[in-house]
Design an enzyme around this catalytic site. Sequence first.
Site, PDB file in Angstrom:
ATOM      1  CD  GLU A  92      -3.011  -0.991   2.607  1.00 19.51           C
ATOM      2  OE1 GLU A  92      -3.579  -2.115   2.567  1.00 19.51           O
ATOM      3  OE2 GLU A  92      -2.458  -0.206   3.253  1.00 19.51           O
ATOM      4  CB  CYS A 334      -0.830   0.268   8.253  1.00 25.69           C
ATOM      5  SG  CYS A 334      -0.113   1.464   7.812  1.00 25.69           S
TER       6      CYS A 334
END
Length: 355
Positions: A92, A334
């Site tokens: 990511e 996250c």
Amino acid sequence: MMEKALLPGLTLPELENYVKALGEPGYRARQISEWLKKGAGFEDMRNLPGSLLDVLRGSAIAQPASILSRQRSRIDGTEKYLFSLQGDHTVEGVLMRYRHGLTLCLSTQVGCRMGCAFCASTLGGKLRDLRAGEMVGMATLINRLCQPERVHNIVLMGSGEPLDNYDEVLRFLNLITSPDGLNIGARRISLSTCGLPEEMRRLAREGLPVTLSVSLHAPNDTVRRFLMPIAHRVSMAQLLSACRDYAQVTRRRVVFEYALIHGVNAAVDQARELARHLAGMLCHVNLIPLNDVPERDLRAATPQEVAGFRQALENAGISATVRREMGADISGACGQLRAQYLKNPVGPMWKETSP
Ligand code: SF4
């Protein structure tokens, strides 16, 4: 089969050697480097001869990252990316819009082996280290997408422990701060670590004054061991001693990240205990209202707990701010976008979400 060279991971002199070894004049390296800086692929490099491009395609990779998905927050314009990398890996990245410019958060490993209890990136362990060329590739790709603006700041806070991938991260830092690259000043880069003292001291001596952001998250060893397995190997005293050394050598204040978790580390007494540890240090505490992590049964502290914790630190003379939540409608903790994708790969997508 020989592994292909990742061109964005080469310095200009290395690129020159590379093209010369192919029998090409050295000035081609500058031409290629200008394209790489723009996040371009071979198909864009129209000022290079077709014969050279054919050879390059066979032996090298110009852009090792591609975008699998991109989500944009309607609240504050934060964009969350899922990149596809070689070997069918995904990581990511997040682009945040702050007053001081666009800030890109990048990953340094696929997954992570550090095992922090509040972090979704570590659930599947570490799959592999990222290479410098991949990190540069992601940065140039996003920089290209956000034209006419540009990426001003970089934070290495995505999946992975940057100092557990020291050599490639250092190479990345040298490339991204170079005038031949995106030329992002070291002072506009933050590196987030769970706290590896030896590597922190090594980094301090590299002459790259990046901001060191230390995931502390606890006022003492007992709580830290509950949240972060690294605390079984490194005590708070050892960690804080390395932080003091980093601040002294680089003359940069160390930023402590502290995710406030209800019932674990968010009490006022714990703030006072933390303040005693940090007294006299050139530092700042960044308080993070944690997103709930259902996989780990951890809940966010209440707004009252967050305010009380901050006040207690400030009363003790410790500078502290509460991090503004960016992209609240898209982010989650996250690693959650990647986790969602791994459960249900849907191919390229663009999604704009509503609050
Ligand atoms: S918080 Fe950072 S160091 Fe800890 S598991 Fe997650 S990615 Fe790794």
